[in-house]
Design a protein around this motif. Structure first.
Motif, mmCIF file in Angstrom:
data_model
loop_
_atom_site.group_PDB
_atom_site.id
_atom_site.type_symbol
_atom_site.label_atom_id
_atom_site.label_comp_id
_atom_site.label_asym_id
_atom_site.label_seq_id
_atom_site.Cartn_x
_atom_site.Cartn_y
_atom_site.Cartn_z
ATOM 1 N N ILE A 11 -49.373 69.768 25.944
ATOM 2 C CA ILE A 11 -48.122 69.354 25.303
ATOM 3 C C ILE A 11 -47.056 70.441 25.484
ATOM 4 O O ILE A 11 -45.915 70.153 25.817
ATOM 5 N N MET A 12 -47.430 71.672 25.259
ATOM 6 C CA MET A 12 -46.468 72.776 25.404
ATOM 7 C C MET A 12 -46.011 72.915 26.855
ATOM 8 O O MET A 12 -44.857 73.212 27.121
ATOM 9 N N ALA A 13 -46.906 72.694 27.798
ATOM 10 C CA ALA A 13 -46.537 72.769 29.212
ATOM 11 C C ALA A 13 -45.526 71.685 29.550
ATOM 12 O O ALA A 13 -44.640 71.876 30.383
ATOM 13 N N GLY A 14 -45.635 70.526 28.910
ATOM 14 C CA GLY A 14 -44.696 69.441 29.137
ATOM 15 C C GLY A 14 -43.306 69.741 28.615
ATOM 16 O O GLY A 14 -42.341 69.081 28.975
ATOM 17 N N CYS A 15 -43.161 70.738 27.782
ATOM 18 C CA CYS A 15 -41.868 71.117 27.215
ATOM 19 C C CYS A 15 -41.148 72.149 28.085
ATOM 20 O O CYS A 15 -40.125 72.681 27.692
ATOM 21 N N ASN A 16 -41.666 72.418 29.247
ATOM 22 C CA ASN A 16 -41.091 73.419 30.137
ATOM 23 C C ASN A 16 -39.697 72.988 30.590
ATOM 24 O O ASN A 16 -39.538 71.959 31.222
ATOM 25 N N SER A 17 -38.691 73.747 30.271
ATOM 26 C CA SER A 17 -37.319 73.392 30.623
ATOM 27 C C SER A 17 -36.908 73.939 31.985
ATOM 28 O O SER A 17 -35.762 73.796 32.375
ATOM 29 N N ASP A 18 -37.835 74.565 32.716
ATOM 30 C CA ASP A 18 -37.512 75.099 34.031
ATOM 31 C C ASP A 18 -37.479 74.016 35.104
ATOM 32 O O ASP A 18 -37.059 74.274 36.221
ATOM 33 N N LEU A 19 -37.939 72.813 34.788
ATOM 34 C CA LEU A 19 -37.955 71.738 35.762
ATOM 35 C C LEU A 19 -36.589 71.069 35.816
ATOM 36 O O LEU A 19 -35.973 70.806 34.782
ATOM 37 N N PRO A 20 -36.117 70.782 37.021
ATOM 38 C CA PRO A 20 -34.781 70.183 37.133
ATOM 39 C C PRO A 20 -34.757 68.736 36.657
ATOM 40 O O PRO A 20 -35.750 68.022 36.765
ATOM 41 N N GLN A 21 -33.639 68.341 36.108
ATOM 42 C CA GLN A 21 -33.412 66.957 35.699
ATOM 43 C C GLN A 21 -31.984 66.606 36.057
ATOM 44 O O GLN A 21 -31.070 67.402 35.846
ATOM 45 N N SER A 22 -31.779 65.419 36.589
ATOM 46 C CA SER A 22 -30.440 65.013 37.016
ATOM 47 C C SER A 22 -29.509 64.826 35.823
ATOM 48 O O SER A 22 -29.939 64.817 34.668
ATOM 49 N N GLU A 23 -28.257 64.634 36.134
ATOM 50 C CA GLU A 23 -27.297 64.265 35.104
ATOM 51 C C GLU A 23 -27.699 62.909 34.530
ATOM 52 O O GLU A 23 -28.430 62.145 35.165
ATOM 53 N N THR A 24 -27.230 62.609 33.341
ATOM 54 C CA THR A 24 -27.461 61.305 32.728
ATOM 55 C C THR A 24 -26.249 60.431 32.993
ATOM 56 O O THR A 24 -25.109 60.873 32.842
ATOM 57 N N ILE A 25 -26.505 59.191 33.414
ATOM 58 C CA ILE A 25 -25.438 58.223 33.652
ATOM 59 C C ILE A 25 -25.600 57.096 32.645
ATOM 60 O O ILE A 25 -26.691 56.548 32.480
ATOM 61 N N ASP A 26 -24.511 56.754 31.972
ATOM 62 C CA ASP A 26 -24.516 55.671 30.990
ATOM 63 C C ASP A 26 -23.851 54.441 31.587
ATOM 64 O O ASP A 26 -22.832 54.544 32.293
ATOM 65 N N TRP A 27 -24.431 53.270 31.300
ATOM 66 C CA TRP A 27 -23.866 51.984 31.716
ATOM 67 C C TRP A 27 -24.326 50.930 30.725
ATOM 68 O O TRP A 27 -25.508 50.880 30.376
ATOM 69 N N GLU A 28 -23.385 50.093 30.291
ATOM 70 C CA GLU A 28 -23.682 49.109 29.255
ATOM 71 C C GLU A 28 -24.283 49.851 28.058
ATOM 72 O O GLU A 28 -23.752 50.861 27.652
ATOM 73 N N ASP A 29 -25.414 49.389 27.543
ATOM 74 C CA ASP A 29 -26.067 50.078 26.432
ATOM 75 C C ASP A 29 -27.245 50.922 26.920
ATOM 76 O O ASP A 29 -28.133 51.271 26.158
ATOM 77 N N LEU A 30 -27.228 51.275 28.208
ATOM 78 C CA LEU A 30 -28.335 51.991 28.846
ATOM 79 C C LEU A 30 -27.923 53.396 29.259
ATOM 80 O O LEU A 30 -26.748 53.650 29.535
ATOM 81 N N SER A 31 -28.904 54.289 29.336
ATOM 82 C CA SER A 31 -28.684 55.609 29.922
ATOM 83 C C SER A 31 -29.797 55.864 30.922
ATOM 84 O O SER A 31 -30.941 55.420 30.730
ATOM 85 N N PHE A 32 -29.448 56.551 32.007
ATOM 86 C CA PHE A 32 -30.373 56.769 33.113
ATOM 87 C C PHE A 32 -30.354 58.223 33.548
ATOM 88 O O PHE A 32 -29.302 58.855 33.548
#
Length: 124
Positions: A11-32
């Motif tokens: 669980i703690m390994a899954g909280c690693n913030s060193d992994l890249p994540q793209s920007e979030t894009i919102d459309w309608e009532d969704l976020s991606f």
């Protein structure tokens, strides 16, 4: 006891913030946002995961999602990963620095193409 300790470590390994994540894009009532496997994009085959949410905690599992690299690539349908709001597919990346992932989303008789530059996930 060892099993519980191992689970907590995972669980703690899954909280690693060193992994890249793209920007979030919102459309309608969704976020991606997208993630890749492996987490850092390089030339060759990579797995793309689109994570789709409604609001903060509800997964969007009723979408039709397709991917292509660039404007000229062939559209391929993503595979829905159960009711998790994750849509995955392996694609060939030619130039991680300049390739853009196009995501075609169909939802409630509406359609949208989202663009995610893959350069966010180049290893520093």
């Amino acid at each position: 006891m060892k099993v519980i300790f191992g689970f907590l470590v995972l669980i703690m390994a899954g909280c690693n913030s060193d992994l890249p994540q793209s920007e979030t894009i919102d459309w309608e009532d969704l976020s991606f946002h997208i993630e890749t496997r492996p987490p850092f994009v390089s030339k060759g085959m990579i797995e793309i995961l689109l994570v789709a949410n409604r609001g903060e905690h509800k997964r969007a599992f009723d979408l039709l999602v397709s991917y292509r690299i660039g404007q000229q690539g062939k559209w391929v349908q993503a595979i829905q990963d159960g009711h998790t709001g994750v849509y995955r597919r392996a694609l060939k990346v030619i130039s991680p620095e300049t390739d853009i992932l196009n995501v075609h989303v169909k939802y409630n008789n509406k359609e949208k193409i989202l663009e995610f530059p893959l350069a966010y996930a180049i290893k520093p």
